[in-house]
Design a protein around this motif. Sequence first.
Motif, PDB file in Angstrom:
ATOM      1  N   SER A  70       0.828  -1.213   0.000  1.00 10.84           N
ATOM      2  CA  SER A  70       0.000   0.000   0.000  1.00 10.84           C
ATOM      3  C   SER A  70       0.860   1.259   0.000  1.00 10.84           C
ATOM      4  CB  SER A  70      -0.963   0.005   1.184  1.00 10.84           C
ATOM      5  OG  SER A  70      -0.261   0.055   2.405  1.00 10.84           O
ATOM      6  N   ASP A 116       2.294   1.620  -3.476  1.00 16.49           N
ATOM      7  CA  ASP A 116       1.230   2.060  -4.371  1.00 16.49           C
ATOM      8  C   ASP A 116       1.021   3.570  -4.232  1.00 16.49           C
ATOM      9  OD1 ASP A 116      -0.743   1.412  -6.338  1.00 16.49           O
ATOM     10  OD2 ASP A 116      -2.288   1.619  -4.790  1.00 16.49           O
ATOM     11  N   GLU A 117       1.058   4.076  -3.012  1.00 16.46           N
ATOM     12  CA  GLU A 117       0.939   5.516  -2.778  1.00 16.46           C
ATOM     13  C   GLU A 117       2.123   6.267  -3.399  1.00 16.46           C
ATOM     14  OE1 GLU A 117       0.026   6.860   1.212  1.00 16.46           O
ATOM     15  OE2 GLU A 117      -1.026   4.980   1.589  1.00 16.46           O
TER      16      GLU A 117
END
Length: 63
Positions: A41, A44-45
Amino acid sequence: MSRITQIEDDIKLHNYKREAYHNRLAKMRSNILSGNSGASSLLDEAIDAAEIVIDTLFSRYKK
C-alpha cells in the motif's frame, strides 16, 4: 531532487513521452500488487505520487 531535474530535462528534450512514464509506472504497480509485501500500500501511494509529479511536469512544459 536530481532525479526530478533529470525528468524535467528529459521532458524538455522530448526524450520520453508521457505514455512511456505512465506505462513504466503501471508495470511497477502491477509488480507490486502481485507480491505479498506488507509495504504494497505504501509503494502504491508512492507510485500515485510519481504519477502526479510526471503529470505536473508535462503540464508545466506543455509536452
